[in-house]
Design a protein around this motif. Structure first.
Motif, PDB file in Angstrom:
ATOM      1  N   LEU D 232       0.831  -1.213   0.000  1.00 37.21           N
ATOM      2  CA  LEU D 232       0.000   0.000   0.000  1.00 37.21           C
ATOM      3  C   LEU D 232       0.861   1.256   0.000  1.00 37.21           C
ATOM      4  O   LEU D 232       0.471   2.291  -0.550  1.00 37.21           O
ATOM      5  CB  LEU D 232      -0.947  -0.012   1.212  1.00 37.21           C
ATOM      6  N   ILE D 233       2.039   1.177   0.620  1.00 39.75           N
ATOM      7  CA  ILE D 233       2.970   2.308   0.529  1.00 39.75           C
ATOM      8  C   ILE D 233       3.383   2.497  -0.936  1.00 39.75           C
ATOM      9  O   ILE D 233       3.489   3.626  -1.424  1.00 39.75           O
ATOM     10  CB  ILE D 233       4.177   2.079   1.452  1.00 39.75           C
ATOM     11  N   GLY D 234       3.576   1.404  -1.633  1.00 39.05           N
ATOM     12  CA  GLY D 234       3.854   1.494  -3.067  1.00 39.05           C
ATOM     13  C   GLY D 234       2.696   2.150  -3.819  1.00 39.05           C
ATOM     14  O   GLY D 234       2.908   2.987  -4.701  1.00 39.05           O
ATOM     15  N   GLN D 235       1.476   1.777  -3.452  1.00 37.06           N
ATOM     16  CA  GLN D 235       0.309   2.398  -4.090  1.00 37.06           C
ATOM     17  C   GLN D 235       0.289   3.910  -3.829  1.00 37.06           C
ATOM     18  O   GLN D 235      -0.021   4.704  -4.733  1.00 37.06           O
ATOM     19  CB  GLN D 235      -0.982   1.762  -3.561  1.00 37.06           C
ATOM     20  N   LEU D 236       0.615   4.295  -2.604  1.00 41.67           N
ATOM     21  CA  LEU D 236       0.623   5.729  -2.282  1.00 41.67           C
ATOM     22  C   LEU D 236       1.757   6.445  -3.012  1.00 41.67           C
ATOM     23  O   LEU D 236       1.596   7.588  -3.458  1.00 41.67           O
ATOM     24  CB  LEU D 236       0.752   5.933  -0.772  1.00 41.67           C
ATOM     25  N   ALA D 237       2.909   5.774  -3.117  1.00 42.44           N
ATOM     26  CA  ALA D 237       4.034   6.386  -3.832  1.00 42.44           C
ATOM     27  C   ALA D 237       3.653   6.669  -5.282  1.00 42.44           C
ATOM     28  O   ALA D 237       4.012   7.717  -5.842  1.00 42.44           O
ATOM     29  CB  ALA D 237       5.267   5.476  -3.764  1.00 42.44           C
ATOM     30  N   GLU D 238       2.910   5.761  -5.890  1.00 43.40           N
ATOM     31  CA  GLU D 238       2.433   6.007  -7.261  1.00 43.40           C
ATOM     32  C   GLU D 238       1.357   7.074  -7.296  1.00 43.40           C
ATOM     33  O   GLU D 238       1.336   7.932  -8.182  1.00 43.40           O
ATOM     34  CB  GLU D 238       1.853   4.714  -7.837  1.00 43.40           C
ATOM     35  N   GLU D 239       0.462   7.004  -6.339  1.00 44.96           N
ATOM     36  CA  GLU D 239      -0.654   7.957  -6.321  1.00 44.96           C
ATOM     37  C   GLU D 239      -0.144   9.384  -6.172  1.00 44.96           C
ATOM     38  O   GLU D 239      -0.709  10.322  -6.736  1.00 44.96           O
ATOM     39  CB  GLU D 239      -1.617   7.593  -5.183  1.00 44.96           C
ATOM     40  N   LEU D 240       0.954   9.547  -5.423  1.00 45.51           N
ATOM     41  CA  LEU D 240       1.521  10.885  -5.244  1.00 45.51           C
ATOM     42  C   LEU D 240       2.027  11.462  -6.561  1.00 45.51           C
ATOM     43  O   LEU D 240       1.905  12.654  -6.826  1.00 45.51           O
ATOM     44  CB  LEU D 240       2.682  10.823  -4.239  1.00 45.51           C
ATOM     45  N   ARG D 241       2.612  10.608  -7.394  1.00 40.30           N
ATOM     46  CA  ARG D 241       3.218  11.108  -8.638  1.00 40.30           C
ATOM     47  C   ARG D 241       2.271  11.053  -9.818  1.00 40.30           C
ATOM     48  O   ARG D 241       2.308  11.910 -10.692  1.00 40.30           O
ATOM     49  CB  ARG D 241       4.439  10.259  -8.984  1.00 40.30           C
TER      50      ARG D 241
END
Lengths: 269, 269, 269, 269
Positions: D232-241
């Protein structure tokens, strides 16, 4: 002797009685106090008048459900994924009740409260006075590059129907206080400053009304979340009979498009 | 044409109107529908009668707050730890609404419903008939080594005051249906089977009453969580003025006693 | 043609393969990439060097568990109350990861980053240069009445053992970057400004190290929460074998003291 | 003397030291223990061997992210709605880790464990023996109308690539224990009983491997949630960019279709 004591006016039990807010729960609360009244009482620790309950419940109705918001989608998807834990589905939905989608109520109540607290001397007594105050406040916000909370709506561009309705209800109950007065004045004067006419939105007027009712500012968002809990139950009631969660999930998953990672740079400032 | 369509009877907006449950939100719901009524309507998708609202709100009052339960402590500690996120504090508290502390309402409603569904032919028409049915059910539960949900309370050993009160309210509103009738009969007959007299508890009678009202069984726990949301707001209202969260935290942390780990065994079954 | 497309470099599946971050999950990730490395990769979308992994994992170890914090107590109480939903117990604990107890890592990383971003020209090249910069920053914070994040600890008043250790590890891996350099300098110069010597705490040094590693600032708190998830699993592992949740609950509930409500005032500003 | 004492082998602090699991955190854990090893240690309270860590981390990699699952969508939507509370976005995502989408790991581990516990006498020593046991178990499940957890996958119909890979890694580390042996045998024999060939899925093989490693069965789902936290941290990292949350939200909201409510019936059983 106990190390600690934890005082509370909330639920307490002994062999034969249960009290809540200092009353006998079974005899004096159950069957006699409506849920809206009880929620108000819990949030302020004082029993509201009937007119206050009516305004409060109008706010709760206004905020209960706004259709397929992120919170509603989240509750449906969490139920899809973990149907064994209804508490998880509700909690997940409420976690979307942050600054962006449910926060306007709190932001607006705080904004108006701060503006009123900054007034030297007596508050205005007529529309002209409120307009003057509102003008100063909107100008200052614009100067500071800040938004005025409660102004604008992406759908109801010509006016949010909840706003005049809640103001009317508050007036009927003689609870149209300074927060609502200032909010209404902002609605009248902002076009002169901002160069365009924006609607006073429903989330904002709810914040104004709750502040006039004396709800603690720290709990305005919590009141919105209480309303939303009922709305999310409605979402679950629909999902149980006419589920759309799986279709929502698949509409995203089946349209995924694999791409290469886009690395964050090393940060060597 | 859209790929998907998501039908809903909940909130929907157009330029000038907002509808909820097929009604005009501003004109027909705000100021006219109480929060308890709205919550019932959302959960069942049908508008309740005034008597139904009264029973429903009595249930919500009964379940709103039970003092320093785990859920209440959790909400206070989460607020202590993350005061910037009131939604997190409420959500954390609700997550304790599982099988043990808030689940009795659901368990009891389901238990009674299953028992009634298993009856061949007509339901009993008098106390003697209900007693006979209840006796069979309690015996079967005992045979199967299962608990009867709703029986017993760790404080109200001689009777939970909410139980007769809710039954009375239901009877006053002509809503004393088969779930309550069976639950009352269980209260009468269980000593003969179990060899001891246990109280019918408040969480259980709430499940019976909600089932009689036609609330979806899947949502009985959700109704309890709605009630608890109001209670947790009460906990936060107290915590804001007379905080005890930090003292609770320290009462645990300062009494920690370091010990060696107690390793789980390799599992080589 | 689809209405929407959702690009992602994360998990994607076809009949015979699964990819993650553009790699074959089964062959190139499983058995070859450690969990710490994978978490770093996910958070930054770039594969870290071994030294970066070592620093990152040292941070995760430093933040994993701090004993009976509010988050740990919350997880144990939620498990007590809803043992059927382990995801609820973990989620509830993480919700305490807000501004107060887990936020220092993020706050410190952002504070240092902002300070470095404000430097005109080249960054310092020696301790004297860093001390000068740190002095200006601590003075400014004091002037503005603000705390310097990462300074002070309620237990480790003479120094937090994690701080020199993490700095040493970062130096060993040649990853002692500007955030750590500035943080260390703050440790040297602050007594001259504040008139007392405070320790550089572990949460703060973790924020500095993560910022030096190039973790996105928006995700520093998320990294702390990942560490804490492992810690909360440890709390649950203990609670399963040697439960204390019920005793904590009773230590509060049995020491409740009923008092009268303390009403919030009507707010008529 | 304190009223209570709360023993723990987890984090404990004194003026100069911090211990975790009975070790000096700064000197003996930070920089020396990888995050996967630490998580295993926390979950079992015993320090794992390097081979155990490799299998454990392979499981974590296998479960970290599966693309746009409900949990991933939920985290992105919650972040969209409440960007101020990253802990809320992660917690909301984890709440989808229930019976349906993340529960197979736990279900499979428990299923295999129960089957092995039911064996009288010694466990099989060769494939023929395991096949015989597996055959009996699959037959019994079919008889009882129950699914065998870990069988079947909606995408990888011809075989989930994670399954042989994890089995190979376990074998390389000499950790191919009875749970994996039985699971593999189920893969061989089920077609004869079910009349069709289903793949052994990745979630299931992870449950088998974790059970062979001695992870507590009660915590198998928690291990999956730890893996998912990184995902989910990976999902957030993508969502941020490259945000897609708002587009997902609108793809649902703009395709809403107002319908009349579909009332639940009164329940008069």
């Amino acid at each position: 002797m106990a190390d600690h004591e934890y005082p509370t006016a909330l639920g307490a039990s002994s062999l034969k009685t249960i009290t809540l807010l200092g009353r006998d729960l079974a005899e004096d609360v159950m069957g006699k106090v409506s849920f809206g009244e009880l929620a108000f009482w819990l949030a302020t620790q004082r029993r509201p008048e009937p007119g206050e309950v009516r305004v409060f419940e109008a706010v709760l109705a206004a905020l209960a459900d706004h259709g397929f918001t992120p919170t509603a989608i989240v509750t449906r998807l969490t139920y899809l994924s973990a149907p064994d834990s209804i508490q998880g589905a509700l909690a997940a939905g409420l976690l979307g009740g942050g600054s962006r989608f449910l926060g306007v109520t709190e932001d607006c109540g705080r904004f108006l409260h701060d503006a009123l607290s900054g007034v030297d001397g007596a508050l205005p007594v007529d529309d002209a006075g409120w307009d003057e105050l509102a003008l100063a406040i909107v100008r200052k916000a614009r100067q500071d590059g800040k938004f005025v909370p409660g102004l604008g709506h992406h759908v109801h561009k010509e006016g949010d129907p909840r706003t005049p309705r809640l103001m009317r209800i508050a007036a009927e109950e003689n609870l149209f206080g300074p927060h609502l007065a200032l909010f209404a004045a902002i609605g009248r004067v902002h076009p002169a400053v901002l160069g365009k006419t924006l609607p006073l939105n429903g989330a904002g007027v709810c914040g104004a009304a709750l502040a006039d009712l004396g709800l603690p500012l720290e709990l305005l968002r919590a009141v919105a979340l209480l309303a939303r809990t009922a709305g999310l139950i409605g979402q679950l009631a629909e999902e149980l009979r006419h589920p759309v969660g799986n279709e929502i999930f698949l509409s995203v998953d089946l349209n995924n498009r694999p791409v290469e990672p886009d690395p964050y740079p090393h940060r060597r400032d």
